[in-house]
Design an enzyme around this catalytic site. Structure first.
Site, PDB file in Angstrom:
ATOM      1  N   SER A  69     -56.614   6.799 -61.077  1.00 35.89           N
ATOM      2  CA  SER A  69     -56.839   5.519 -60.825  1.00 35.89           C
ATOM      3  C   SER A  69     -55.636   4.913 -60.792  1.00 35.89           C
ATOM      4  CB  SER A  69     -57.441   4.721 -62.076  1.00 35.89           C
ATOM      5  OG  SER A  69     -57.307   3.393 -62.144  1.00 35.89           O
ATOM      6  N   ASN A 104     -64.558   0.555 -57.248  1.00 36.65           N
ATOM      7  CA  ASN A 104     -63.647   0.824 -56.100  1.00 36.65           C
ATOM      8  C   ASN A 104     -63.914  -0.026 -54.930  1.00 36.65           C
ATOM      9  OD1 ASN A 104     -61.651   2.594 -55.244  1.00 36.65           O
ATOM     10  ND2 ASN A 104     -62.848   3.682 -54.142  1.00 36.65           N
ATOM     11  N   GLU A 110     -65.998   5.614 -56.694  1.00 32.17           N
ATOM     12  CA  GLU A 110     -64.835   6.231 -57.127  1.00 32.17           C
ATOM     13  C   GLU A 110     -64.370   7.367 -56.663  1.00 32.17           C
ATOM     14  OE1 GLU A 110     -62.782   4.109 -58.724  1.00 32.17           O
ATOM     15  OE2 GLU A 110     -64.103   2.460 -59.588  1.00 32.17           O
ATOM     16  N   GLY A 144     -56.733  -4.525 -56.874  1.00 34.97           N
ATOM     17  CA  GLY A 144     -55.777  -4.304 -55.593  1.00 34.97           C
ATOM     18  C   GLY A 144     -55.726  -2.755 -55.269  1.00 34.97           C
ATOM     19  N   GLY A 145     -56.496  -2.055 -55.772  1.00 31.29           N
ATOM     20  CA  GLY A 145     -56.272  -0.609 -55.175  1.00 31.29           C
ATOM     21  C   GLY A 145     -54.934  -0.023 -55.422  1.00 31.29           C
ATOM     22  N   THR A 200     -63.168  -4.417 -57.766  1.00 33.73           N
ATOM     23  CA  THR A 200     -62.427  -4.420 -59.022  1.00 33.73           C
ATOM     24  C   THR A 200     -62.255  -5.748 -59.410  1.00 33.73           C
ATOM     25  OG1 THR A 200     -61.265  -2.460 -58.297  1.00 33.73           O
ATOM     26  CG2 THR A 200     -60.602  -3.237 -60.207  1.00 33.73           C
ATOM     27  N   ASP A 220     -61.170   7.972 -54.907  1.00 32.56           N
ATOM     28  CA  ASP A 220     -60.329   7.977 -55.740  1.00 32.56           C
ATOM     29  C   ASP A 220     -59.668   9.546 -55.951  1.00 32.56           C
ATOM     30  OD1 ASP A 220     -59.671   5.329 -55.863  1.00 32.56           O
ATOM     31  OD2 ASP A 220     -60.487   4.974 -58.006  1.00 32.56           O
TER      32      ASP A 220
HETATM   33  O1  DON Z   1     -59.273   3.029 -59.986  1.00 33.30           O
HETATM   34  C1  DON Z   1     -58.634   2.576 -58.932  1.00 33.30           C
HETATM   35  O2  DON Z   1     -57.597   2.640 -58.601  1.00 33.30           O
HETATM   36  C2  DON Z   1     -59.508   1.964 -57.740  1.00 33.30           C
HETATM   37  N1  DON Z   1     -60.928   2.470 -57.828  1.00 33.30           N
HETATM   38  C3  DON Z   1     -59.459   0.383 -57.818  1.00 33.30           C
HETATM   39  C4  DON Z   1     -59.887  -0.340 -56.606  1.00 33.30           C
HETATM   40  C5  DON Z   1     -59.796  -1.691 -56.495  1.00 33.30           C
HETATM   41  O3  DON Z   1     -58.908  -2.195 -57.203  1.00 33.30           O
HETATM   42  C6  DON Z   1     -60.269  -2.341 -55.470  1.00 33.30           C
HETATM   43  N2  DON Z   1     -60.121  -3.921 -55.570  1.00 33.30           N
HETATM   44  N3  DON Z   1     -59.307  -4.478 -54.884  1.00 33.30           N
END
Ligand code: DON
Length: 352
Positions: A233, A182, A201, A253-254, A162, A204
């Site tokens: 998300s 993702n 994704e 940052g997930g 991301t 998620d």
């Molecule tokens: O949409 C979301 O919450 C996740 N797909 C975000 C993934 C992400 O931030 C990966 N990077 N560090």
């Protein structure tokens, strides 16, 4: 990739979602055992959503609405925090209050939130001051609330890219953009001849009830995968309007995106500079796993002991902490300042 982008530039949606290029995408995926159809692509539409808006201590926040949980998480947490004299709390009380607010907000994420085209969600309630006041009542200052004791709480095994950019241009136009495939390199598959990297994704979604995804997040029916449904998300591209300053903020940052932006917003409200905000050591709690995940320097050793005495579990931040990009427009001096995360690009994420 360049040819694919040119086709989109020349023909818009049709350059990608229908016709020859779509055929190539579908064939490329099917050749590897995937099950894409031409109809899947033809039916995909970008949907513009109304952003979520709320106020925190006189600062008007405009941020991501579902199908990201980010804005709802920020609203719930900040509404809870607003009930405390936050500026005058010591570091242990601050971390305790924030953790308890994060725990409750992520509990709701686990059980309530999903794609608004599929799931009815009480967003106005979840983001209201009254709801936060109710949640605040259940917070004890001397003890951590075990996540499993909150309604709908369940104990699950903790599971274990991301990018974000923030822009303010010379005319005052602002953009907060978080884009995600993702996990690093998405699904690890580029459709031959197109340059198109497929995301993953799907992780998620809550792929099985109460089974943690790559970020340790759980979910139930509200975020179960269904044809045409969008996954939940945590991306939180955000504008914050204070009387004298405006901020554009976001990060990868997930599952921690919303709490990183949260800590950034709290520091913005306290008057910190863009450079200070992006560098601040961070911590996070997401309901389950029931532990504070803390970056080195986020919690002083003595404070950690006091928090443990209140019943909190503290673990080291097991993975890198985002790559925040932030612009602050100071309306008094009419100057812009940017902050770019000194941590740099997020590295490897442990996918279990
Ligand atoms: O949409 C979301 O919450 C996740 N797909 C975000 C993934 C992400 O931030 C990966 N990077 N560090």
């Amino acid at each position: 990739m360049a040819k694919t982008l040119e086709a989109i530039a020349d023909h818009g949606n049709d350059g990608f979602y229908t016709g020859k290029r779509a055929q190539k995408l579908v064939e490329g995926v099917r050749a590897q055992g995937g099950n894409w159809t031409m109809a899947d692509l033809a039916n995909y539409k970008v949907i513009e959503r109304e952003p979520l808006r709320f106020d925190y201590r006189g600062v008007h926040i405009v941020t991501a609405s579902p199908p990201s949980s980010g804005g709802v998480l920020l609203a719930t947490i900040l509404n809870i925090v607003e009930g405390y004299d936050f500026a005058n709390l010591g570091p242990v009380d601050r971390i305790h209050v924030l953790t308890e607010a994060m725990r409750r907000a992520y509990r709701d994420r686990s059980f309530i939130l999903g794609d608004p085209d599929f799931v009815q969600m009480p967003i106005r309630l979840l983001t209201s001051k009254d709801y936060a006041a109710g949640l605040r009542c259940s917070i004890r200052m001397d003890r951590a609330t075990p996540s499993s004791s909150l309604p709908e709480g369940r104990v699950v095994e903790g599971g274990t890219d991301t990018t974000h950019f923030s822009i303010i241009d010379a005319d005052g136009n602002m953009a907060a953009v978080t884009a995600s495939v993702n996990l690093p390199m998405g699904s690890g598959f580029i459709i031959p001849g197109t340059g198109v990297l497929l995301n993953n994704e799907m992780d998620d979604f809550a792929l099985a009830a109460n089974q943690a995804n790559a970020y340790g997040l759980i979910g139930t029916d509200a975020n179960a995968a269904k044809p045409g449904k969008r996954m939940l998300s945590t991306m939180s591209p955000t504008f914050a309007f204070a009387p004298d300053r405006v901020a554009v903020i976001g990060t990868p940052g997930g599952s921690r995106i919303a709490t990183m932006v949260l800590i950034g917003l709290l520091e913005f409200v306290e008057g910190k500079t863009a450079a200070e905000i992006v560098a601040t050591p961070r911590f996070h709690h997401q309901y389950l796993p029931d532990a504070i995940s803390a970056e080195a320097g986020a919690i002083a050793k003595d404070d950690a002991a006091l928090l443990r005495a209140r019943g909190h579990t503290i673990s080291d931040g097991e993975r890198p902490w985002g790559n925040m990009n932030l612009v602050i427009w100071d309306l008094r001096s009419n100057t812009l300042s940017g902050g770019s995360d000194p941590r740099g690009v997020v590295g490897k994420i442990d996918v279990r």
